[in-house]
Design a protein around this motif. Structure first.
Motif, short mmCIF file in Angstrom:
data_model
loop_
_atom_site.label_atom_id
_atom_site.label_comp_id
_atom_site.label_asym_id
_atom_site.label_seq_id
_atom_site.Cartn_x
_atom_site.Cartn_y
_atom_site.Cartn_z
N MET A 267 0.84 -1.16 0.00
CA MET A 267 0.00 0.00 0.00
C MET A 267 0.88 1.22 0.00
SD MET A 267 -2.56 1.21 3.04
CE MET A 267 -2.11 -0.30 3.79
N LYS A 268 0.69 2.08 -0.98
CA LYS A 268 1.50 3.29 -1.04
C LYS A 268 0.57 4.47 -0.88
CE LYS A 268 5.16 5.49 -3.65
NZ LYS A 268 5.95 5.48 -4.86
N HIS B 202 -0.45 -9.71 -9.59
CA HIS B 202 -1.04 -8.43 -9.99
C HIS B 202 -2.54 -8.36 -9.78
CE1 HIS B 202 2.68 -6.87 -11.68
NE2 HIS B 202 2.88 -8.04 -12.24
N ASP B 203 -3.22 -9.52 -9.75
CA ASP B 203 -4.67 -9.50 -9.56
C ASP B 203 -5.06 -9.81 -8.12
OD1 ASP B 203 -3.90 -12.12 -9.57
OD2 ASP B 203 -5.46 -12.82 -10.97
N ASN B 204 -4.11 -9.82 -7.20
CA ASN B 204 -4.43 -10.12 -5.81
C ASN B 204 -5.25 -9.01 -5.17
OD1 ASN B 204 -2.96 -12.44 -6.08
ND2 ASN B 204 -1.44 -11.95 -4.51
N VAL B 205 -6.15 -9.42 -4.28
CA VAL B 205 -6.95 -8.49 -3.49
C VAL B 205 -6.79 -8.86 -2.02
CG1 VAL B 205 -9.26 -7.59 -2.99
CG2 VAL B 205 -8.62 -8.16 -5.35
N TYR B 206 -6.47 -7.88 -1.18
CA TYR B 206 -6.25 -8.13 0.24
C TYR B 206 -7.22 -7.32 1.09
CZ TYR B 206 -1.67 -9.74 -1.47
OH TYR B 206 -0.67 -10.38 -2.14
N GLU C 150 -6.19 -3.48 -3.66
CA GLU C 150 -6.28 -4.13 -4.97
C GLU C 150 -4.99 -3.84 -5.72
OE1 GLU C 150 -9.89 -2.99 -6.93
OE2 GLU C 150 -11.17 -3.87 -5.36
N MET C 151 -4.23 -4.89 -5.99
CA MET C 151 -2.90 -4.70 -6.57
C MET C 151 -2.94 -4.15 -7.99
SD MET C 151 -0.97 -5.40 -4.06
CE MET C 151 0.67 -5.54 -4.78
N ASN C 152 -4.06 -4.30 -8.69
CA ASN C 152 -4.15 -3.75 -10.04
C ASN C 152 -4.64 -2.30 -10.05
OD1 ASN C 152 -6.84 -4.05 -9.44
ND2 ASN C 152 -7.30 -5.51 -11.07
N CYS C 153 -4.82 -1.72 -8.88
CA CYS C 153 -5.17 -0.30 -8.77
C CYS C 153 -3.91 0.48 -8.43
CB CYS C 153 -6.22 -0.09 -7.67
SG CYS C 153 -6.56 1.65 -7.30
N GLN C 154 -3.64 1.53 -9.16
CA GLN C 154 -2.41 2.27 -8.95
C GLN C 154 -2.33 2.88 -7.56
OE1 GLN C 154 -3.77 5.66 -11.89
NE2 GLN C 154 -1.99 6.42 -10.76
#
Length: 287
Positions: free
Chosen positions: A1-2, A204-208, A237-241
């Protein structure tokens, strides 16, 4: 998470600090400043990256845990990080060395030094303990020290009825910032991978979903607590910037509370903050 907190939230937290502060304030109730907000955010980023790296190394050693094979698994580590593996009759150890001068992760964070990740070869245990330790490790030039564990299970939970990977991170870390300020963090952080963990190639499609209860001690000895509950977990959501798309984080010090609400699931960098129950005010985060 950034989640780089921008000027809007910094100003709001600065106001939050001043409303409950006087020259007679005790150390335990000292002001929660904009510098603390930025420091808290940087420590969150570091904890997130460490958690992802530890999981990555575990899956490198045991890719079947994610329904993958060694040939198909793609590591999150960039090419500037080298990994040395040692295996005994009962244990495995993977030492990650990040390039001198800094090694940039896919999310833009720069890592230096080493992380040592280890565990047992008995992967069939219901609760698998992964050890991690730091050797001259820096995250964006912040020195991080502390040797702790992550306990990994594959089961259901209150957040998802079907079985999925759950990591409980035992946190007891010391963060020394470039200016010499030292923060300590103690608590637990639970990260549940609710989607994408069986995809054949990468993460890349992982969701936590993340929940946590962490107490931070500032350089002057004052403390505050960051809490995320099952009622409103942080969704990553890893595919969300911007990574974080929803959830509520509550920051508590002895006499004041700030509630950060990241929305309901849209991939954007919009959020709100409410101080001491006041009207939520919009701010933006991330890049």
């Amino acid at each position: 998470m950034k989640t780089k907190i921008l000027l809007g939230i910094i100003a709001l937290i600065a106001v939050f600090s001043l409303t409950g502060c006087s020259k007679d304030s005790s150390t335990s109730d000292s002001a929660f400043t904009s510098d603390d907000v930025k420091a808290s955010n940087k420590m969150d980023q570091a904890s997130n990256d460490v958690s992802e790296i530890v999981e990555d190394q575990y899956l490198q050693q045991n890719p079947s845990a994610a329904g993958k094979t060694t040939a198909s698994y793609v590591s999150i580590l960039p090419s500037c990080a080298t990994v040395t593996t040692e295996v005994t009759a009962t244990t495995w150890t993977r030492t990650i060395v990040f390039a001198n001068g800094g090694c940039t992760m896919p999310n833009g964070n720069v890592l230096e030094g080493s992380i040592i990740v280890s565990g047992s070869l008995n992967f069939n245990t219901p609760s698998y303990v992964i050890n991690y330790q730091f050797v001259n490790f820096r995250h964006n030039n912040i020195l991080i020290e502390g040797n702790k564990t992550i306990t990994r299970t594959f089961t259901n939970s209150a957040l998802l009825a079907t079985n999925h990977p759950i990591h409980v991170m035992d946190i007891n870390m010391t963060f020394t910032f470039p200016n010499g300020d030292v923060y300590t963090r103690v608590g637990t952080r639970k990260r549940e991978c609710i989607d994408g963990f069986t995809s054949p190639m990468n993460w890349h499609d992982n969701v936590y979903l993340i929940t946590q209860n962490i107490t931070t001690t500032k350089p002057n000895g004052a403390t505050h607590t960051n809490t995320v509950t099952d009622a409103s977990p942080l969704r990553i959501e890893m595919n969300c910037q911007y990574r974080i798309v929803s959830g509520i984080l509550t920051i508590t010090k002895p006499n004041h509370t700030a509630v950060l609400d990241y929305g309901t699931g849209t991939c954007d960098n919009n959020a709100t903050i409410s101080i001491d129950g006041g009207t939520p005010t919009a701010f933006t985060f991330g890049n």
